[in-house]
Design a protein around this motif. Sequence first.
Motif, PDB file in Angstrom:
ATOM      1  N   UNK A  31      35.318  46.650   0.162  1.00 60.82           N
ATOM      2  CA  UNK A  31      35.941  46.926  -1.137  1.00 60.82           C
ATOM      3  C   UNK A  31      35.631  45.861  -2.174  1.00 60.82           C
ATOM      4  N   UNK A  32      35.738  44.596  -1.777  1.00 62.95           N
ATOM      5  CA  UNK A  32      35.481  43.523  -2.733  1.00 62.95           C
ATOM      6  C   UNK A  32      34.003  43.447  -3.091  1.00 62.95           C
ATOM      7  N   UNK A  33      33.133  43.771  -2.143  1.00 70.43           N
ATOM      8  CA  UNK A  33      31.701  43.825  -2.441  1.00 70.43           C
ATOM      9  C   UNK A  33      31.417  44.931  -3.464  1.00 70.43           C
ATOM     10  N   UNK A  34      32.109  46.048  -3.338  1.00 73.60           N
ATOM     11  CA  UNK A  34      31.978  47.132  -4.317  1.00 73.60           C
ATOM     12  C   UNK A  34      32.433  46.707  -5.701  1.00 73.60           C
ATOM     13  N   UNK A  35      33.582  46.035  -5.781  1.00 78.55           N
ATOM     14  CA  UNK A  35      34.078  45.542  -7.069  1.00 78.55           C
ATOM     15  C   UNK A  35      33.075  44.578  -7.704  1.00 78.55           C
ATOM     16  N   UNK A  36      32.542  43.679  -6.891  1.00 81.55           N
ATOM     17  CA  UNK A  36      31.586  42.699  -7.410  1.00 81.55           C
ATOM     18  C   UNK A  36      30.303  43.388  -7.891  1.00 81.55           C
ATOM     19  N   UNK A  37      29.820  44.382  -7.166  1.00 81.55           N
ATOM     20  CA  UNK A  37      28.624  45.106  -7.587  1.00 81.55           C
ATOM     21  C   UNK A  37      28.849  45.885  -8.877  1.00 81.55           C
ATOM     22  N   UNK A  66      36.714  43.176 -12.765  1.00 80.15           N
ATOM     23  CA  UNK A  66      36.230  43.692 -11.475  1.00 80.15           C
ATOM     24  C   UNK A  66      35.448  42.625 -10.718  1.00 80.15           C
ATOM     25  N   UNK A  67      34.672  41.824 -11.425  1.00 84.29           N
ATOM     26  CA  UNK A  67      33.956  40.722 -10.771  1.00 84.29           C
ATOM     27  C   UNK A  67      34.931  39.711 -10.192  1.00 84.29           C
ATOM     28  N   UNK A  68      35.983  39.405 -10.951  1.00 84.28           N
ATOM     29  CA  UNK A  68      36.997  38.466 -10.465  1.00 84.28           C
ATOM     30  C   UNK A  68      37.666  38.999  -9.195  1.00 84.28           C
ATOM     31  N   UNK A  69      38.065  40.283  -9.214  1.00 86.39           N
ATOM     32  CA  UNK A  69      38.676  40.876  -8.024  1.00 86.39           C
ATOM     33  C   UNK A  69      37.707  40.886  -6.846  1.00 86.39           C
ATOM     34  N   UNK A  70      36.443  41.146  -7.112  1.00 75.77           N
ATOM     35  CA  UNK A  70      35.443  41.143  -6.049  1.00 75.77           C
ATOM     36  C   UNK A  70      35.281  39.768  -5.421  1.00 75.77           C
ATOM     37  N   UNK A  71      35.213  38.725  -6.244  1.00 75.87           N
ATOM     38  CA  UNK A  71      35.072  37.354  -5.725  1.00 75.87           C
ATOM     39  C   UNK A  71      36.320  36.939  -4.960  1.00 75.87           C
TER      40      UNK A  71
END
Length: 184
Positions: A31-37, A66-71
């Motif tokens: 999920x976090x990889x998806x947010x970061x992408x 979304x990048x912040x949530x992914x990281x």
Amino acid sequence: MSWQSESIWIEFIAGSRKTSNFCWAFILFIGSLGFLLVGTSSYLGRNLISLFPSQQILFFPQGIVMSFYGIAGLFISSYLWCTILWNVGSGYDRFDRKEGIVCIFRWGFPGKNRRIFLRFLMKDIQSIRIEVKEGIYARRILYMEIRGQGAIPLTRTDENLTRREIEQKAAELAYFLRVPIEVF
């Protein structure tokens, strides 16, 4: 899981290597990889994920968030994978009537004090205590009361034993140690 003879009782404690922890770590990572992408796609203006066009998400403010949530999710996921790798919380409880000694061993996080080892005399055990809290967040924990030392938990807070299971476990241990049971 436990092992018992006439004079020795060994209770093995499962650590972080549980199916639920593997599932949560994997789901959080994906999920976090998806947010970061998605956040990176909005910054680059390219489709790194083909589910939706990157033009639909503006880099400011949605892409940054979304990048912040992914990281943040990747950090939490890596923490979970590390606890699984190190098997934090696993160990055993050993009750030896022949020697009159109780040993409690747990693995902690790597470092100077990774091995947690407690040793008590069996004659110092005052009682076996059951703490039961019912409700939305039901909690059933088994403690060992030591004179002058306080209560030491013998079960995990997330073990989710039924009331009958915790009572049976407490009764068997109290009978083996020849101490009374207290219920709170």
